[in-house]
Design a protein around this motif. Structure first.
Motif, PDB file in Angstrom:
ATOM      1  N   GLU A 240       0.865  -1.182   0.000  1.00  0.00           N
ATOM      2  CA  GLU A 240       0.000   0.000   0.000  1.00  0.00           C
ATOM      3  C   GLU A 240       0.897   1.226   0.000  1.00  0.00           C
ATOM      4  N   ASP A 241       0.793   2.022  -1.041  1.00  0.00           N
ATOM      5  CA  ASP A 241       1.681   3.165  -1.251  1.00  0.00           C
ATOM      6  C   ASP A 241       0.915   4.471  -1.068  1.00  0.00           C
ATOM      7  N   PRO A 242       1.447   5.434  -0.324  1.00  0.00           N
ATOM      8  CA  PRO A 242       0.696   6.671  -0.055  1.00  0.00           C
ATOM      9  C   PRO A 242       0.451   7.538  -1.282  1.00  0.00           C
ATOM     10  N   SER A 243       1.445   7.696  -2.172  1.00  0.00           N
ATOM     11  CA  SER A 243       1.234   8.582  -3.312  1.00  0.00           C
ATOM     12  C   SER A 243       0.223   7.992  -4.285  1.00  0.00           C
ATOM     13  N   PHE A 244       0.269   6.684  -4.511  1.00  0.00           N
ATOM     14  CA  PHE A 244      -0.689   6.030  -5.394  1.00  0.00           C
ATOM     15  C   PHE A 244      -2.108   6.282  -4.902  1.00  0.00           C
ATOM     16  N   ASN A 245      -2.325   6.119  -3.610  1.00  0.00           N
ATOM     17  CA  ASN A 245      -3.668   6.286  -3.061  1.00  0.00           C
ATOM     18  C   ASN A 245      -4.063   7.749  -2.923  1.00  0.00           C
ATOM     19  N   ALA A 246      -3.103   8.629  -2.694  1.00  0.00           N
ATOM     20  CA  ALA A 246      -3.424  10.065  -2.658  1.00  0.00           C
ATOM     21  C   ALA A 246      -3.884  10.543  -4.031  1.00  0.00           C
TER      22      ALA A 246
ATOM     23  N   ALA B 182     -13.833   8.959  -1.939  1.00  0.00           N
ATOM     24  CA  ALA B 182     -12.656   9.776  -1.627  1.00  0.00           C
ATOM     25  C   ALA B 182     -12.513   9.974  -0.122  1.00  0.00           C
ATOM     26  N   ARG B 183     -13.616  10.225   0.568  1.00  0.00           N
ATOM     27  CA  ARG B 183     -13.553  10.434   2.022  1.00  0.00           C
ATOM     28  C   ARG B 183     -13.152   9.149   2.750  1.00  0.00           C
ATOM     29  N   VAL B 184     -13.740   8.029   2.337  1.00  0.00           N
ATOM     30  CA  VAL B 184     -13.418   6.745   2.974  1.00  0.00           C
ATOM     31  C   VAL B 184     -11.950   6.394   2.751  1.00  0.00           C
ATOM     32  N   THR B 185     -11.462   6.625   1.535  1.00  0.00           N
ATOM     33  CA  THR B 185     -10.068   6.323   1.228  1.00  0.00           C
ATOM     34  C   THR B 185      -9.131   7.244   1.997  1.00  0.00           C
TER      35      THR B 185
END
Length: 465
Positions: free
Chosen positions: A257-263, A290-293
């Motif tokens: 799980e990568d922060p930039s990918f998910n951001a 978007a809020r849940v993620t």
């Protein structure tokens, strides 16, 4: 046509001869790398269409030709798979197989990916890249809404973009915690980041004799990932291919799980909400996603003691302690808790990244044991990361700092002939010159009217950023 585009574009400069010269030079790069339906990152090392490159390129192209920017994204979406994934490469059949590795005969997408809906008419890779596409589509629309509506751009791309996001929220939530996982170091785009070192140690590299690197013919070995890195990349890709690119069946040795990918996924989900509203669809589901993620991103990947977001290895369950630029990218998230944003800004300004004191934003901790100012994502500063951080700074009201980063980015882009990346200390250009996203994002920093629509074209309406 070329002369006309250059001349009309140059007249839009706001700040004199230097910016006019920069705008003309950047436009030439994009015109030179245009293939008729898409833009290659470079004519040498990267002679095909890359996924997130095309998204960034479209963001810059919209200032030159909104129609061409639309075409860029439409061409990429034409290579989309039936399961919704947008592959990280769409191959040009006119390019010789030995011009790039891994080539189409390695991926064998139309055969191995048949069950996942790989297209028959276009050979692609089987992995993905960060989901910048909906954000790019929205910004391209804003460049010329009348032309966008005339061509039916948003109604045509919306179903494909929605399917792409469903793929990420469904098949790629390998941890079951609401975040998309990446299954290859190429997927988050930070190929040889030190964050991947620990999970990659589980991967038995493919034999050197099983592949031939084309990249070293165009760039010094000191600038590129090592042979050991490449052997592991090849092994992971081959395993995925040999399991028919099936996310459920593949025994992923690398799942992170990568922060930039998910951001970027969150920012694009907000953009999808804007697109949905524009085409008469219900935007509520995209805003809620978007809020849940965002909540999952903070709960899973925020490291308060380090003041940065980190990666999580799904095989070990452990977070990676390395500070990388990926952990700063969540500054673009509109609903990031204020205390998290403040801590992240402090980290960006501190000794680990020295924002405003070095060139752009280093890709890895300046004090980290693996720092190397020349080697790809192990230290050098990249222009797309600077562009994202510029938007993140503006989103949190740091306009002065954003403007300084804008100016240094433009200066570095022009001085290095639009290099792929730069040494954060010396500012020396590294990698390929005439790199398309460097030129495109320089154009966006020159010409985008950021006061008109807020950061990334997402005004703070109805809570969507």
């Amino acid at each position: 046509m070329t002369a006309g585009l250059l001349e009309s574009h140059a007249t839009r400069s706001r700040d004199g001869d230097d910016e006019r010269s920069l705008g003309r030079a950047a436009t030439r790069v994009l015109l030179r790398n245009w293939t008729g339906g898409a833009t290659v990152p470079s004519r040498s090392l990267y002679p095909h269409q890359w996924s997130w490159d095309s998204a960034f390129i479209a963001i810059g192209l919209r200032h030159v030709s909104p129609r061409r920017a639309q075409r860029e994204l439409e061409t990429l979406l034409g290579a989309q798979w039936g399961d919704g994934r947008i592959p990280h490469i769409a191959f040009n059949p006119a390019v010789p197989l030995d011009a790039y590795f891994p080539s189409p005969d390695f991926w064998r997408s139309s055969e191995a990916g048949r069950g996942a809906g790989a297209p028959h008419s276009t050979e692609t890779s089987g992995i993905v890249q960060p989901p910048v596409h909906a954000l790019a589509a929205w910004l391209v629309h804003l460049a010329d809404p009348a032309e966008s509506r005339r061509r039916g751009f948003l109604p045509r791309v919306f179903p494909r973009l929605a399917a792409w996001h469903r793929y990420l929220t469904g098949r790629r939530d390998l941890g079951g915690h609401g975040l998309a996982a990446v299954v290859h170091p190429w997927e988050p785009g930070l190929d040889n980041s030190p964050s991947w070192d620990a999970p990659l140690r589980r991967v038995e590299p493919a034999p050197d004799s099983s592949f031939r690197r084309a990249d070293l013919a165009h760039s010094p070995a000191a600038d590129r990932p090592t042979d050991l890195d490449y052997g592991r990349y090849v092994r992971l890709a081959a395993t995925y291919r040999d399991h028919a690119y099936d996310d459920g069946r593949t025994p992923h040795a690398f799942a992170v799980e990568d922060p930039s990918f998910n951001a970027l996924r969150i920012a694009s989900e907000y953009a999808l909400a804007r697109i949905a509203d524009a085409v008469g669809a219900d935007p509520a589901g995209h805003r809620e996603c978007a809020r849940v993620t965002t909540r999952a991103l903070v709960e899973r990947l925020w490291e308060p003691a380090a003041g940065i977001f980190v990666c999580r290895d799904l095989r070990s369950g452990l977070t990676c302690p390395d500070r990388t630029v990926s952990g700063l990218v969540p500054l673009i998230v509109p609903d990031l808790p204020r205390e998290v944003a403040d801590a992240l800004l402090a980290t960006a300004r501190g000794e680990h990244f020295a924002l405003g004191k070095v060139h752009l934003v280093p890709s890895y901790d300046l004090l980290g044991p693996e720092f190397d100012g020349s080697r790809y994502w192990r230290g050098p500063s990249w222009f797309n990361m600077a562009w994202l951080l510029h938007g993140g700074l503006r989103a949190h009201g740091e306009y002065g700092e954003a403007e300084r980063l804008r100016e240094t980015s433009l200066t570095a882009a022009h001085a290095t002939d639009f290099a792929e990346y730069v040494d954060p200390y010396s500012g020396e250009g590294r990698g390929i010159r005439g790199f398309s996203w460097t030129a495109a994002l320089a154009l966006d920093l020159l010409y985008a009217d950021r006061d008109a629509h807020g950061a990334f074209g997402l005004r703070n309406d109805e809570g969507e950023g």
